[in-house]
Design an enzyme around this catalytic site. Structure first.
Site, short mmCIF file in Angstrom:
data_model
loop_
_atom_site.label_atom_id
_atom_site.label_comp_id
_atom_site.label_asym_id
_atom_site.label_seq_id
_atom_site.Cartn_x
_atom_site.Cartn_y
_atom_site.Cartn_z
N ASP A 270 0.98 -1.08 0.01
CA ASP A 270 0.10 0.01 -0.10
C ASP A 270 0.82 1.20 -0.09
O ASP A 270 1.37 1.65 1.14
CB ASP A 270 -0.84 -0.11 1.26
CG ASP A 270 -1.86 1.19 1.24
OD1 ASP A 270 -2.03 1.73 0.03
OD2 ASP A 270 -2.35 1.56 2.33
N LYS A 277 1.54 8.12 0.75
CA LYS A 277 1.85 7.94 2.21
C LYS A 277 3.33 8.70 2.23
O LYS A 277 4.13 8.77 1.25
CB LYS A 277 2.07 6.36 2.50
CG LYS A 277 0.92 5.66 2.71
CD LYS A 277 1.09 4.45 3.08
CE LYS A 277 -0.22 3.51 3.26
NZ LYS A 277 -0.99 4.06 4.42
N ASP A 347 -6.03 6.50 -0.18
CA ASP A 347 -5.14 5.84 0.74
C ASP A 347 -6.15 4.95 1.77
O ASP A 347 -5.67 4.39 2.62
CB ASP A 347 -4.31 6.66 1.72
CG ASP A 347 -3.26 5.67 2.30
OD1 ASP A 347 -3.00 4.60 2.36
OD2 ASP A 347 -2.66 6.25 3.56
N ARG A 351 -10.96 -0.44 3.04
CA ARG A 351 -12.65 -0.71 3.20
C ARG A 351 -13.22 -0.67 1.69
O ARG A 351 -14.32 -1.34 1.66
CB ARG A 351 -12.84 0.80 3.91
CG ARG A 351 -12.70 2.09 3.07
CD ARG A 351 -12.75 3.28 4.16
NE ARG A 351 -11.52 3.18 4.95
CZ ARG A 351 -11.38 4.24 5.85
NH1 ARG A 351 -12.28 5.08 5.92
NH2 ARG A 351 -10.17 4.26 6.65
#
Length: 496
Positions: A270, A277, A347, A351
């Site tokens: 990720d 990030k 990001d 979900r």
């Protein structure tokens, strides 16, 4: 590593070390420890009086060439206050014993249970603790901690009448610990060694070896099923997504019986996507598939334990990359359920893939849902790295899981899912948005997003972002992946 139960006298065990535990009380030299003390001419009593042997939690006292014992060493480990002693403490003591002796090049040792502790549960947690403690995160190191390893553990203190229960406990503990270490091994893999396709291959191999039904959905199958939320995350990567479906069906399955749906987030790396990030610490984002790995590990254990309830495991997997085709903040996506999603932050991708995973698990017949995910940094703010965050739509089902967590010795804490939080994810140009519009409550709004797709089905979300990885080694567990929630979920399913 072999773990064997023996009923021979502990004093006669010819091993490199004999381990037992002492309690923090006025006189820690009690019961079997007093028997050992008598054989050692009162040495342990003298250590207690001098303050060197107190029984405080995980205090180590190592004695060489103990008189009265055939073992070459005696290791006493503090187990804390007797009234607070639980199977979870015993599990940690067993793990700490292994790591302490392993670091000292001991290859064989005996673990002596105290009086009244020769039970099936004790044997199970000793096996769980020792096997989990033996796992190291040094797979890719060319020098393996000087080659130190423990080859065998003898579990002592059981009578002939207690042997069958003890051996059953050891067998069960090995199944669970091996599954936990299977999970940890997956989580420990770097993303160049574990893409969604490779994870799917490993899941399929595990399922076939365990005798479980398995189906792997590729990008074409995923598109045909209109899993737009999963595809939206995957579109930024050259690596195609996968959806793994592993099913356990009991031999005596009954019509109308519950079907447990386990859904695990498996983002194999990720970056945050376009909402990228910070570079600092990003390398740890290989662990963003820990929820999916946990669910696969649970299925591995269940295949051997054979519960009386059907379990369907759904693991959506992808990378989240900032490629030229990546979704952008402001994009609108359509999930498999038909619900529209405004992506405000790329990001907040876990979900999204769980939305389609939960929908698909329901479509496959799940009557009760549990998802696990390294979902939010906000849960770390709320609970640090101590407790798993638990969010549930059905209190009876949630209470059942929390009872399993307590029985399995895993710390979990229930968080709110009040209706007022639903307003935080209400979309302005779509049905819902993937981050909250209010201040704070990030872990809750993440859970509320997933809850939208569970409908009326009893549902639990486990946010393991703070607990799936140890930044520092514990006396009973290596630095790195923990396999958290696996024991709890196995216990939950077995309780049906």
């Amino acid at each position: 590593m072999q773990i064997t139960l023996v009923t021979s006298p502990y004093a006669a065990l010819d091993t490199e070390a004999l381990v037992t535990y002492v309690f923090e009380e006025a006189d820690p030299v009690q019961g079997r420890v007093a028997e050992i003390d008598q054989a050692m001419s009162g040495l342990l009593g003298k250590l207690s009086k001098s303050g060197e042997l107190t029984g405080k939690t995980l205090e180590f006292t190592l004695l060489h060439a103990p008189s009265g014992l055939k073992a070459a060493r005696l290791l006493l480990i503090g187990a804390g206050k007797r009234e607070q002693f639980t199977s979870a403490t015993l599990r940690k003591v067993a793990g700490a014993a292994l790591r302490y002796l392993k670091s000292r090049s001991v290859k064989h040792f005996g673990f002596l249970v105290r009086e009244n502790d020769a039970t099936e549960e004790s044997a199970q947690v000793i096996a769980e603790g020792a096997l989990a403690a033996d796992f190291e995160s040094d797979k890719y190191k060319t020098e393996k901690k000087n080659g130190k390893s423990v080859d065998s553990v003898l579990v002592a203190g059981y009578s002939g009448a207690e042997r069958a229960a003890g051996e059953a406990g050891l067998a069960r503990g090995r199944i669970i610990a091996d599954a936990q270490n299977f999970t940890r091994d997956l989580v420990n893999e770097p993303s160049n060694k574990l893409t969604p396709r490779i994870l799917a291959e490993k899941a399929e191999a595990m399922a076939r070896e365990a005798g479980l039904a398995v189906e792997i959905l590729d990008e074409k199958n995923i598109a045909e099923l209109k899993m737009g939320a999963l595809l939206s995350v995957a579109q930024g990567s050259v690596e195609p997504p996968r959806m793994m479906v592993v099913t356990y069906t009991p031999a005596n399955s009954k019509p109308g019986a519950p079907v447990i749906g386990l859904v695990g987030k498996a983002v194999t790396f990720d970056t945050g996507g376009i909402s990228i990030k910070p570079a600092d610490g990003m390398e740890k984002m290989k662990y963003d598939m820990a929820g999916g790995a946990t669910m696969l590990g649970v299925m591995r254990a269940l295949a051997a334990l054979k519960p009386n309830v059907k379990v369907v495991c759904v693991v959506p997997s992808t990378e989240n990359m900032p490629g030229g085709h990546a979704q952008k903040p402001g994009d609108i996506q359509v999930a498999m359920s038909g619900k529209t999603i405004e992506v405000l932050n790329t990001d907040a991708e876990g979900r999204l893939i769980l939305a389609d995973g939960v929908t698909y698990a329901k479509q496959l017949g799940a009557t009760h849902l549990v998802d696990a995910a390294t979902l939010t940094g906000a849960i770390v703010v709320a609970l640090a790295n101590i407790n798993v965050g638990v969010f549930g739509s059905d209190q009876a089902f949630t209470d059942k899981l929390l009872a399993s967590a307590k029985a399995a010795g895993e710390k979990m804490w229930q968080m709110p899912v009040d209706d007022e939080y639903r307003e935080f994810i209400k979309g302005s140009v779509a049905d819902i948005q993937n981050i909250g519009s209010g201040k704070g409550g990030g872990a809750i709004t993440g859970a509320m997003f997933i809850k939208e797709f569970s409908g009326v089905t009893p549902w639990i979300h486990l946010d393991i972002a703070g607990t799936a990885w140890n930044d520092d080694a514990k006396p009973w567990l290596a630095k790195g992946p923990t396999g958290v929630a696996l024991r709890t979920l196995v216990h939950l399913v077995m309780s049906y």
